[in-house]
Design a protein around this motif. Sequence first.
Motif, PDB file in Angstrom:
ATOM      1  N   LEU A   3      -3.517  -2.340  14.287  1.00  0.00           N
ATOM      2  CA  LEU A   3      -4.031  -2.041  13.147  1.00  0.00           C
ATOM      3  C   LEU A   3      -3.735  -2.834  11.804  1.00  0.00           C
ATOM      4  CD1 LEU A   3      -6.468  -0.682  11.529  1.00  0.00           C
ATOM      5  CD2 LEU A   3      -4.840   1.308  11.222  1.00  0.00           C
ATOM      6  N   TYR A   4      -2.400  -2.729  11.588  1.00  0.00           N
ATOM      7  CA  TYR A   4      -1.731  -3.567  10.785  1.00  0.00           C
ATOM      8  C   TYR A   4      -1.869  -5.061  10.540  1.00  0.00           C
ATOM      9  CZ  TYR A   4       2.006  -5.897   7.743  1.00  0.00           C
ATOM     10  OH  TYR A   4       2.659  -6.635   6.961  1.00  0.00           O
ATOM     11  N   ARG A   5      -1.736  -5.686  11.795  1.00  0.00           N
ATOM     12  CA  ARG A   5      -1.842  -7.041  11.935  1.00  0.00           C
ATOM     13  C   ARG A   5      -3.385  -7.550  11.898  1.00  0.00           C
ATOM     14  NH1 ARG A   5       2.634  -7.184  16.612  1.00  0.00           N
ATOM     15  NH2 ARG A   5       4.461  -7.108  15.114  1.00  0.00           N
ATOM     16  N   SER A   6      -4.366  -6.465  12.310  1.00  0.00           N
ATOM     17  CA  SER A   6      -5.655  -7.026  12.190  1.00  0.00           C
ATOM     18  C   SER A   6      -6.136  -6.714  10.679  1.00  0.00           C
ATOM     19  CB  SER A   6      -6.374  -6.022  13.144  1.00  0.00           C
ATOM     20  OG  SER A   6      -6.560  -4.760  12.730  1.00  0.00           O
ATOM     21  N   ALA A   7      -5.664  -6.029   9.860  1.00  0.00           N
ATOM     22  CA  ALA A   7      -6.007  -5.986   8.337  1.00  0.00           C
ATOM     23  C   ALA A   7      -6.270  -7.113   7.660  1.00  0.00           C
ATOM     24  CB  ALA A   7      -5.239  -5.105   7.750  1.00  0.00           C
ATOM     25  N   ASP A   8      -7.343  -7.404   6.771  1.00  0.00           N
ATOM     26  CA  ASP A   8      -7.649  -8.372   5.829  1.00  0.00           C
ATOM     27  C   ASP A   8      -6.577  -8.465   4.835  1.00  0.00           C
ATOM     28  OD1 ASP A   8      -8.264  -9.560   3.369  1.00  0.00           O
ATOM     29  OD2 ASP A   8     -10.546  -9.562   4.362  1.00  0.00           O
ATOM     30  N   PRO A   9      -5.876  -9.631   4.715  1.00  0.00           N
ATOM     31  CA  PRO A   9      -4.564  -9.697   3.938  1.00  0.00           C
ATOM     32  C   PRO A   9      -5.069  -9.327   2.435  1.00  0.00           C
ATOM     33  CG  PRO A   9      -4.648 -11.436   5.224  1.00  0.00           C
ATOM     34  CD  PRO A   9      -5.985 -10.848   5.405  1.00  0.00           C
ATOM     35  N   GLU A  10      -6.325  -9.444   2.124  1.00  0.00           N
ATOM     36  CA  GLU A  10      -6.327  -9.388   0.698  1.00  0.00           C
ATOM     37  C   GLU A  10      -6.693  -7.824   0.495  1.00  0.00           C
ATOM     38  OE1 GLU A  10      -6.806 -11.410  -1.849  1.00  0.00           O
ATOM     39  OE2 GLU A  10      -6.333 -12.999  -0.486  1.00  0.00           O
ATOM     40  N   VAL A  11      -7.000  -7.177   1.274  1.00  0.00           N
ATOM     41  CA  VAL A  11      -7.399  -5.761   1.575  1.00  0.00           C
ATOM     42  C   VAL A  11      -5.868  -5.018   1.472  1.00  0.00           C
ATOM     43  CG1 VAL A  11      -8.379  -3.670   2.506  1.00  0.00           C
ATOM     44  CG2 VAL A  11      -9.673  -5.614   2.382  1.00  0.00           C
ATOM     45  N   LEU A  12      -5.251  -5.484   2.768  1.00  0.00           N
ATOM     46  CA  LEU A  12      -3.790  -4.905   2.623  1.00  0.00           C
ATOM     47  C   LEU A  12      -2.997  -5.214   1.372  1.00  0.00           C
ATOM     48  CD1 LEU A  12      -2.050  -3.620   4.981  1.00  0.00           C
ATOM     49  CD2 LEU A  12      -1.357  -5.914   5.346  1.00  0.00           C
ATOM     50  N   GLY A  13      -3.077  -6.270   0.773  1.00  0.00           N
ATOM     51  CA  GLY A  13      -2.202  -6.511  -0.301  1.00  0.00           C
ATOM     52  C   GLY A  13      -2.816  -5.776  -1.576  1.00  0.00           C
ATOM     53  N   GLY A  14      -3.826  -5.324  -1.609  1.00  0.00           N
ATOM     54  CA  GLY A  14      -4.391  -4.358  -2.726  1.00  0.00           C
ATOM     55  C   GLY A  14      -4.027  -3.008  -2.743  1.00  0.00           C
ATOM     56  N   HIS A  15      -3.265  -2.588  -1.536  1.00  0.00           N
ATOM     57  CA  HIS A  15      -2.657  -1.317  -1.575  1.00  0.00           C
ATOM     58  C   HIS A  15      -1.493  -1.063  -2.496  1.00  0.00           C
ATOM     59  CE1 HIS A  15      -5.624   0.423   1.058  1.00  0.00           C
ATOM     60  NE2 HIS A  15      -5.546  -0.740   1.831  1.00  0.00           N
TER      61      HIS A  15
END
Length: 85
Positions: A3-15
């Motif tokens: 799940l982590y590796r499939s996340a959009d980097p922009e969305v993940l970074g926004g957290h």
Amino acid sequence: MRLYRSADPEVLGGHGEALGSLRCPSLVIWGTQDPYVGIAEMDVLAAAVGGPTRTLPVEGGHWPMSDTDEAFDATVAFLVDPDAA
């Protein structure tokens, strides 16, 4: 991990955007031998936190709390007295 590796980097970074609203003392512990996230990210994370922040690079990998007693000891000491040097 999938799940982590499939996340959009922009969305993940926004957290991490809300980290600036933290005002409590924080301790950032980072493994110097982390094969996934380099040590420079320790300072990036520390700078994102709004309150007083200490950093502690320790010998260890991606999970330094599992690799070294130093991470555990530093965490306990920080929780007992966050203002100690």
